[in-house]
Each structure stands twice: as structure tokens, then as C-alpha cells.
Design an enzyme around this catalytic site. Structure first.
Site, mmCIF file in Angstrom:
data_model
loop_
_atom_site.group_PDB
_atom_site.id
_atom_site.type_symbol
_atom_site.label_atom_id
_atom_site.label_comp_id
_atom_site.label_asym_id
_atom_site.label_seq_id
_atom_site.Cartn_x
_atom_site.Cartn_y
_atom_site.Cartn_z
ATOM 1 N N LYS A 76 -10.097 -7.652 -8.206
ATOM 2 C CA LYS A 76 -8.900 -8.435 -8.494
ATOM 3 C C LYS A 76 -9.079 -9.316 -9.738
ATOM 4 O O LYS A 76 -8.163 -9.479 -10.535
ATOM 5 C CB LYS A 76 -8.513 -9.286 -7.279
ATOM 6 N N SER A 113 -0.865 -7.041 -0.519
ATOM 7 C CA SER A 113 -2.097 -6.899 0.255
ATOM 8 C C SER A 113 -1.765 -6.656 1.723
ATOM 9 O O SER A 113 -0.883 -7.310 2.279
ATOM 10 C CB SER A 113 -2.944 -8.165 0.125
ATOM 11 N N ARG A 138 -13.093 -4.955 6.763
ATOM 12 C CA ARG A 138 -12.912 -3.943 5.716
ATOM 13 C C ARG A 138 -14.008 -2.884 5.762
ATOM 14 O O ARG A 138 -15.124 -3.154 6.192
ATOM 15 C CB ARG A 138 -12.954 -4.624 4.346
ATOM 16 N N CYS A 185 -0.268 -4.219 3.176
ATOM 17 C CA CYS A 185 1.071 -3.681 3.438
ATOM 18 C C CYS A 185 1.145 -2.174 3.293
ATOM 19 O O CYS A 185 2.240 -1.607 3.187
ATOM 20 C CB CYS A 185 2.104 -4.355 2.560
ATOM 21 N N ASP A 239 -5.594 0.942 -4.642
ATOM 22 C CA ASP A 239 -5.371 -0.502 -4.812
ATOM 23 C C ASP A 239 -4.937 -0.923 -6.219
ATOM 24 O O ASP A 239 -4.142 -1.835 -6.356
ATOM 25 C CB ASP A 239 -6.647 -1.267 -4.432
ATOM 26 N N TYR A 298 -17.238 -12.771 -0.444
ATOM 27 C CA TYR A 298 -16.300 -11.810 0.136
ATOM 28 C C TYR A 298 -15.406 -11.100 -0.874
ATOM 29 O O TYR A 298 -14.778 -11.725 -1.727
ATOM 30 C CB TYR A 298 -15.386 -12.516 1.153
ATOM 31 N N ARG A 313 -9.766 -13.531 0.642
ATOM 32 C CA ARG A 313 -9.556 -14.219 -0.629
ATOM 33 C C ARG A 313 -9.038 -15.627 -0.363
ATOM 34 O O ARG A 313 -8.331 -15.864 0.600
ATOM 35 C CB ARG A 313 -8.533 -13.459 -1.493
ATOM 36 N N HIS A 329 -1.213 -3.744 -9.216
ATOM 37 C CA HIS A 329 -1.733 -3.683 -7.848
ATOM 38 C C HIS A 329 -1.070 -2.501 -7.140
ATOM 39 O O HIS A 329 -0.157 -2.690 -6.329
ATOM 40 C CB HIS A 329 -1.412 -5.005 -7.146
HETATM 41 P P1 GTP Z 1 -5.048 -4.225 0.676
HETATM 42 O O1 GTP Z 1 -6.315 -3.459 0.702
HETATM 43 O O2 GTP Z 1 -5.169 -5.587 1.289
HETATM 44 O O3 GTP Z 1 -4.431 -4.304 -0.685
HETATM 45 O O4 GTP Z 1 -4.030 -3.497 1.726
HETATM 46 P P2 GTP Z 1 -3.211 -2.125 1.656
HETATM 47 O O5 GTP Z 1 -1.928 -2.353 0.933
HETATM 48 O O6 GTP Z 1 -4.065 -1.009 1.175
HETATM 49 O O7 GTP Z 1 -2.816 -1.901 3.205
HETATM 50 P P3 GTP Z 1 -3.353 -0.811 4.263
HETATM 51 O O8 GTP Z 1 -2.958 0.592 3.927
HETATM 52 O O9 GTP Z 1 -4.788 -1.065 4.491
HETATM 53 O O10 GTP Z 1 -2.523 -1.238 5.562
HETATM 54 C C1 GTP Z 1 -2.590 -2.533 6.085
HETATM 55 C C2 GTP Z 1 -2.005 -2.577 7.469
HETATM 56 O O11 GTP Z 1 -0.677 -2.044 7.482
HETATM 57 C C3 GTP Z 1 -2.790 -1.769 8.494
HETATM 58 O O12 GTP Z 1 -2.862 -2.515 9.671
HETATM 59 C C4 GTP Z 1 -1.960 -0.540 8.708
HETATM 60 O O13 GTP Z 1 -2.137 -0.017 9.991
HETATM 61 C C5 GTP Z 1 -0.545 -1.046 8.473
HETATM 62 N N1 GTP Z 1 0.333 0.035 7.933
HETATM 63 C C6 GTP Z 1 0.072 0.825 6.870
HETATM 64 N N2 GTP Z 1 1.060 1.731 6.674
HETATM 65 C C7 GTP Z 1 1.980 1.501 7.640
HETATM 66 C C8 GTP Z 1 3.240 2.114 7.980
HETATM 67 O O14 GTP Z 1 3.719 3.044 7.334
HETATM 68 N N3 GTP Z 1 3.910 1.587 9.050
HETATM 69 C C9 GTP Z 1 3.403 0.540 9.783
HETATM 70 N N4 GTP Z 1 4.123 0.095 10.807
HETATM 71 N N5 GTP Z 1 2.218 -0.046 9.505
HETATM 72 C C10 GTP Z 1 1.512 0.421 8.448
HETATM 73 C C1 SPV Z 2 -6.284 -7.394 -1.287
HETATM 74 O O1 SPV Z 2 -6.305 -8.468 -0.677
HETATM 75 O O2 SPV Z 2 -5.276 -7.020 -1.933
HETATM 76 C C2 SPV Z 2 -7.450 -6.490 -1.222
HETATM 77 C C3 SPV Z 2 -8.696 -7.023 -0.666
HETATM 78 O O3 SPV Z 2 -7.385 -5.372 -1.683
HETATM 79 S S1 SPV Z 2 -9.570 -8.008 -1.819
HETATM 80 O O4 SPV Z 2 -10.586 -7.201 -2.458
HETATM 81 O O5 SPV Z 2 -10.210 -9.095 -1.056
HETATM 82 O O6 SPV Z 2 -8.662 -8.515 -2.820
HETATM 83 MN MN MN Z 3 -5.243 -4.965 -2.600
#
Ligand code: GTP
Ligand code: SPV
Ligand code: MN
Length: 621
Positions: free
Chosen positions: A223, A265, A384, A267, A292, A214, A74, A243
Site C-alpha cells: 500500500k 478493503s 490473512r 469487499c 489487490d 503487520y 492497518r 486498488h
Molecule cells: P483486501 O485484501 O482487504 O483488499 O480485501 P478484498 O477486496 O480482496 O476482499 P476478499 O475477496 O478477501 O473478501 C473479503 C470478504 O468478503 C470475505 O469475507 C469474503 O467471504 C466476502 N466476499 C467476497 N466476495 C463476496 C460476494 O460476492 N458476496 C458476499 N456476500 N461476500 C463476499
Molecule cells: C487492504 O487492507 O486493502 C489489504 C490488506 O489488502 S493490507 O496489506 O494490510 O493493506
Molecule cells: Mn487491499
């Protein structure tokens, strides 16, 4: 050029004709969502090189896509909220005048689809026909977007049927911004990074996106609609667009709770939504509704009811493995699109963290030969997967329920290496809103930015709230006041590190230990101690069986150092100052109360300030 358009909705026909006159596509296709349509689109995308078929024995019905290297996330700096006035958008959004922006966009979109097909993509955010759902239509010249929208939303003929001849819809206009002249060969990922702009018009419920193909820039149901525009609609209509991941928790007695989890995002929402409970918590089960976005509405029963408006997951690939997220690995075993991951020699995908040992040879996300000694990541850090929710093995039985699920708890958490404890429960709704509003997090790869290391990300919505952030806080306060049983509100932090930079908490599936405490607390059961931040579990209050976590490590993980907490509190002013004129006084009151509690804790402690927390024991919220 004249096209006979007939969608069954006069307003939609008119808009398609108007757009076609502006963008001058070669043809128009009204998408019905059928299998035949899907295979035609895939053939097209294979022929143009946009998609690469993966080995059907390893990864059936799945494709790899490599974006342009300049179009990988983004772009917040080119994302605008074109509300009537700058103050309606608020200081945390990029505002532009709607009339001037529309004029500039009209120039940009003129002829932008030349040589391309204009796809009409009707989609429903939420189960088709649910009173909690909303319909949108995306007009796009990108087959990749159509194929992705097919996974991420309920799309096609049933949506047009639900829309009917008079139904209203959100207008989402998208072009990759790379017209083709006659005879010119196309590139696999057409885009126009120098001219990329994503402009939202909340007053007319439309979004115009130009130049990027993207994720959040181009899949406009996600979003742009489900958060930025929907947050404006939600405020007017008395609901919330957030979110948040949405998950179900079943206790050993068979009691069901639902939890909304807002992490910024990249996290941990996807991981949390799909977590596998460790053996030590036998009898507990976690199920997935969404990873999400959640739409939540007060019900007649005085509770908040939530749906996931999406139909698929657009998840971060790097770090996803059998160990960290086995449910995701099963979900993406087939029927998925992978963007900017690496390609193995046997036609499968790979990314950093998928296996402990990287393969000896790969084609990296840019299409170049790669070996472990290359010194660059094989997959882009924001690579992704796009996969249907229905493939998720932990899918909650109510995931498609048009009436949604009642929410018992909200969990807010950023990525904080220091100071922020593993978990605490806030004292009441208003304190919860304060804790959510002041959430901070360290930078990640999900958005291109040069932002400072820690940014305040209220409710994980900083890049996604379509109106003035102070009015958004006031709306949160009001929603809680309208509920007889507002969700209990918690803060978590999976990312605290020790002095050597190692994570103090194992995270992933082990987060279920915290989640179990959270749902028990929400029901007024689990034990806790009262601290200046709220209610916190002690070593004995969490189920830590089978974890190698000493009482000393736990203390480090939970420690609140009052002197540092006061500095953290002061830093909330950087968030509040520009919002001050409209900030609800409830938040200022909560800030005052937190400062008082921290001062009292400092006075009460004769030893090192960080030993202050243990003030009163409590079992009730
Ligand atoms: P968006 O799709 O961008 O909104 O991200 P999201 O909030 O769904 O994050 P996602 O679960 O994909 O995790 C993002 C990153 O954080 C990855 O690299 C994971 O490996 C890492 N991660 C997720 N959960 C944990 C956790 O409990 N501990 C640690 N250390 N890392 C984590
Ligand atoms: C985020 O960035 O919070 C995502 C990926 O879930 S996107 O669809 O690019 O916003
Ligand atoms: Mn997201």
C-alpha cells in the site's frame, strides 16, 4: 560499528550506511532471494517463535504466525502523507509537516534496531525490467517482513542487477521499533503499538514505518509504495496506480477481455479475481492477474494497459472455503504463511467459514484453547494468507507479461446493504469517474477505525491516494480524455440484503453471470435498459440459468427508489464539500445531470417511485 556494504549501487550503499548509523543494528544482510536465504530466515523465525511450522503432510512448506494482539490491521489514524504542503495531501489524508516529522522519526529510529539484523530487501514492483515496473528497497529488522516480501514481490539479486550502479529506487525504511538489549530474550512478534507511525514523503519518494509488523503497515511495497507513493508518481508521469484486482475473461468464442475491479478493503477483490465460473456459463473462463493492485498506462494504441505490480496475494482468510473460493484453497495448499488464523490439533489451519462445522478443539489466533462454545472467533476477522501468485490455479498466461494487458472494463463496488443495485453501466467515461468517485461502503475489519457505518471510498482509494483527492479525480478525467478507447465503467454491489438481512445475491462464483454481461456490454453487445443510473440488465438480459432467483427477487436486487436515490445523491456533498475548491467541473456537471435524470424519472412515474427505471431500451452503450 562499521559495515562493508556493497550492493553495486552507490546511492543504495550510502543509504544503508546512513540507516545503519542511525538504527545501530548488530548485523546487516543484503538479501539475494535464494532458497538458502529463505531456509535460514525460516529457521530463525522458528527459533524465535515468530513462525510455527504446520504439519508438512497437511500443509507442506507452510507456517503459522500470531501477531501481537495490538498489531492486527492497518492503522489509518497513524498513517501520514508528509507532502510539502497540507493542501497537496488534501483533506482526506492525515498530513504532517515533512521536516518536523523527519526529525521526530529520526529520534524514533535512533538505536531502534539494536540487537537485531538489518535486512536490505531489493524488490521490483512489476516484472523485473518491465517499463511499467518500478524498483524499491526495503530496509527492515523483521524476518517476517523479509519472508513476506519474498512472496509478495520479485525480490533479491535479479533486482539489484536490474537496478545497476546508477538506477533510482524508492526508499522504504521499516523497524518493528523494539530494540533488544544484550542478553534480553526476544518475543515472537516484536512491535511498538504506542509509537506506531507510517509516514510517506512523496516528494522524496520514501516511506518510514515504525512500530508495526503487520501487512500494509510493514510490507512497504504494497500500500505504501504501490499505491500512496505510486499514485503521486503516476499523476506526474501520466498513468494510474489503483486498488484493483485484475482479471481476464474468455468468452465462449475465445474472445479475451481484461477487467480491473476496484472494491474497498475486504469487499471481494481476491474472491472476484479467482472466481470459478458456474456450469450454466459453459464456455466462459475467468483468469487471475492480480487481487489487490493494478498499475495502468495509456499505450500507443489509445488503450489502457495494466500490470499487477505484486507477485503474491495477502488475502483475507475468514470466509475462504472450497465453496466460496476453491482456487484460493488450492493456492494456499502449500508454500504459504498464515497470520492470525487458528491452529488445528493435527497442525493445520482453520478459520471461520472454512468448513460448515468448526473443529471440536483449536488453538485460537491468540494462542489460547478454543472450542465452538468459546464465544469468540477462532481466527481474527482480518487474519490473512500470504501465497505466491504462481500457485494460483487460475493464473492468467499474461500475468508476468512486461507489456501488461489492455483493459476493456472497470468495475467499482462497495458493500451496500440497501439501495445500490447489483450492476449498472455508466453512460460514458466522465459519468464513470463520477460513479467511481462517489462509491460508498460499509465498515470492515481490514483497518482499525471508529468510522461511521457507511463511508465514501472513491475508487476504493480513500486510504491509499497519496495526494489531494480532487486532483486525483481530475487526473482520472484527463486519463480518459487521452484514451481513444477508454474502458467501459460499471458499478456493482454483491451485498444488497432483503428485509430479513439475508444477501439477495449469491455472490462469489455466481458473480461471473454479471461479469459476462459486463464484458459483452463493454463490446457493445449485451442488452440493457436505460435508467437514471445508467444502463442496467433486465431479468432476461443476464444469464441466470440454474439460479434460484425469482423475478421478484431480481427486481428487489435492481430496484432504484428515486426518493432514496436523491437522498444518496445529496449525501455525495459530504465527500465533495471539503474538496470543492479543486473539484473538476466535470464531476459537478455529472452530479447535475444525475439529479436531472432522477427528477425526470420521478415525474414520469405515476405509480410507486421505484417503478420509474424503465425509460428506454438500448443495446448500445
Ligand atoms: P483486501 O485484501 O482487504 O483488499 O480485501 P478484498 O477486496 O480482496 O476482499 P476478499 O475477496 O478477501 O473478501 C473479503 C470478504 O468478503 C470475505 O469475507 C469474503 O467471504 C466476502 N466476499 C467476497 N466476495 C463476496 C460476494 O460476492 N458476496 C458476499 N456476500 N461476500 C463476499
Ligand atoms: C487492504 O487492507 O486493502 C489489504 C490488506 O489488502 S493490507 O496489506 O494490510 O493493506
Ligand atoms: Mn487491499
Amino acid at each position: 560499528m562499521n559495515h562493508e556494504i556493497s550492493t553495486g549501487n552507490a546511492a543504495l550503499d550510502a543509504w544503508v550506511n546512513e540507516t545503519s548509523a542511525l538504527c545501530e543494528p548488530e548485523t546487516i544482510v543484503i538479501c539475494d532471494g535464494s532458497e538458502g536465504e529463505r531456509s535460514r530466515l525460516i529457521d530463525l523465525a522458528l527459533a524465535s517463535g515468530t513462525l510455527i511450522a504446520l504439519n508438512p503432510e497437511k500443509r507442506p512448506n507452510s507456517y503459522l504466525c500470531r501477531s501481537d494482539v495490538r498489531d492486527v490491521a492497518r492503522v489509518e489514524s497513524r498513517t501520514f502523507i508528509c507532502a510539502e504542503s497540507e493542501s497537496a495531501a488534501g483533506p482526506t489524508n492525515n498530513w504532517q509537516d515533512p521536516t518536523l516529522t523527519k526529525a521526530a522519526l529520526t529520534r524514533l529510529f535512533r538505536g531502534s534496531m539494536r540487537g537485531r539484523t538489518l535486512y536490505v530487501v531489493p524488490f521490483s514492483m512489476g516484472p523485473v525490467g518491465s517499463p511499467l515496473s518500478r524498483i524499491g528497497v526495503e530496509l527492515t529488522d523483521s524476518p517476517y517482513v523479509v519472508l513476506s516480501m519474498r512472496i509478495m514481490t520479485r525480490m533479491g539479486a535479479p533486482v539489484l542487477a536490474a537496478l545497476g550502479d546508477r538506477g533510482d529506487f524508492v526508499r522504504c525504511l521499516h523497524s518493528v521499533g523494539a530494540p533488544l538489549s544484550a542478553g534480553q530474550a526476544d518475543v515472537p512478534w516484536p512491535c511498538n503499538p504506542d509509537r506506531t507511525i507510517i509516514a510517506h514523503f512523496p516528494d522524496e519518494r520514501s516511506v518510514w514505518s515504525f512500530g508495526s509488523g503487520y501487512g500494509g503497515n510493514a510490507l512497504l511495497g504494497k500500500k505504501c509504495f504501490a499505491l500512496r507513493l505510486a499514485s503521486v508518481m503516476a499523476r506526474e508521469e501520466g498513468w494510474l496506480a489503483e486498488h484493483m484486482a485484475l482479471l481476464g475473461v474468455e468468452s465462449p468464442t475465445g474472445e479475451r477481455s481484461y477487467v480491473g475491479a476496484a472494491f474497498p478493503s475486504a469487499c471481494g477483490k481476491t474472491n472476484f479475481a479467482m472466481l470459478v465460473v458456474p456450469d450454466a456459463l459453459s464456455g466462459w473462463k475467468v483468469t487471475t492477474l492480480g487481487d489487490d493492485i493494478a498499475w495502468l498506462r495509456p499505450g500507443a494504441d489509445g488503450r489502457l494497459h495494466a500490470i499487477n505490480p505484486e507477485n503474491g496475494m495477502f488475502g483475507v482468510a475468514p470466509g475462504t472455503s472450497e465453496r466460496s473460493n476453491p482456487n484460493a484453497m488450492r493456492a494456499i495448499a502449500a508454500d504459504s504463511i498464515f497470520t492470525n488464523v487458528a491452529l488445528t490439533d493435527d497442525g493445520d489451519v482453520w478459520w471461520e467459514g472454512m468448513t460448515e462445522e468448526p473443529p471440536a478443539h483449536l488453538i485460537d489466533w491468540r494462542g489460547r484453547d478454543w472450542t465452538p462454545s468459546s464465544g469468540t472467533p477462532a481466527a481474527h476477522p482480518n487474519a490473512r494468507f500470504t501465497t505466491p501468485l504462481e500457485r494460483c490455479p487460475s493464473l492468467d498466461p499474461a500475468w508476468n507479461d512486461p507489456s501488461g494487458v489492455p483493459v476493456d472494463a472497470f468495475v467499482f463496488g462497495g458493500r451496500m446493504s440497501h439501495d445500490m443495485p447489483l450492476v449498472f453501466q455508466t453512460r460514458n467515461w466522465e459519468h464513470g469517474v463520477y460513479a467511481a468517485a462517489t462509491m460508498g461502503s460499509e465498515a470492515t475489519a481490514a483497518a482499525e477505525s471508529n468510522l461511521p457505518a457507511i463511508r465514501r471510498d472513491p475508487m476504493a482509494m480513500l486510504p491509499f491516494c497519496g495526494y489531494h483527492m480532487a486532483d486525483y479525480f481530475a487526473h482520472w478525467v484527463e486519463i480518459g480524455q487521452a484514451l481513444r478507447e477508454p474502458p467501459a465503467v460499471f458499478r456493482v454491489n454483491w451485498f444488497r440484503r432483503d428485509d430479513d438481512g439475508k444477501f439477495l445475491w449469491p455472490g462469489y462464483g455466481e458473480n461471473a453471470r454479471v461479469l459476462a454481461w459486463i464484458v459483452e456490454r463493454a463490446r457493445g453487445r449485451a442488452r440493457a435498459t436505460e435508467t437514471p443510473y445508467g444502463f442496467m440488465p433486465r431479468y432476461r438480459d443476464l444469464n441466470l440459468r440454474g439460479l434460484e432467483l425469482s423475478e421478484g427477487d431480481f427486481e428487489h436486487l435492481m430496484r432504484i427508489e428515486v426518493a432514496r436515490a436523491l437522498i444518496e445523491l445529496d449525501s455525495h456533498d459530504t465527500l465533495f464539500e471539503p474538496l470543492m475548491s479543486r473539484l473538476p467541473r466535470e464531476l459537478l456537471h455529472q452530479r447535475y445531470l444525475l439529479r436531472e435524470r432522477l427528477h425526470r424519472a420521478a415525474e414520469a412515474s405515476s405509480g410507486p417511485v421505484h417503478e420509474a427505471p424503465l425509460l428506454i431500451e438500448s443495446t448500445a452503450a
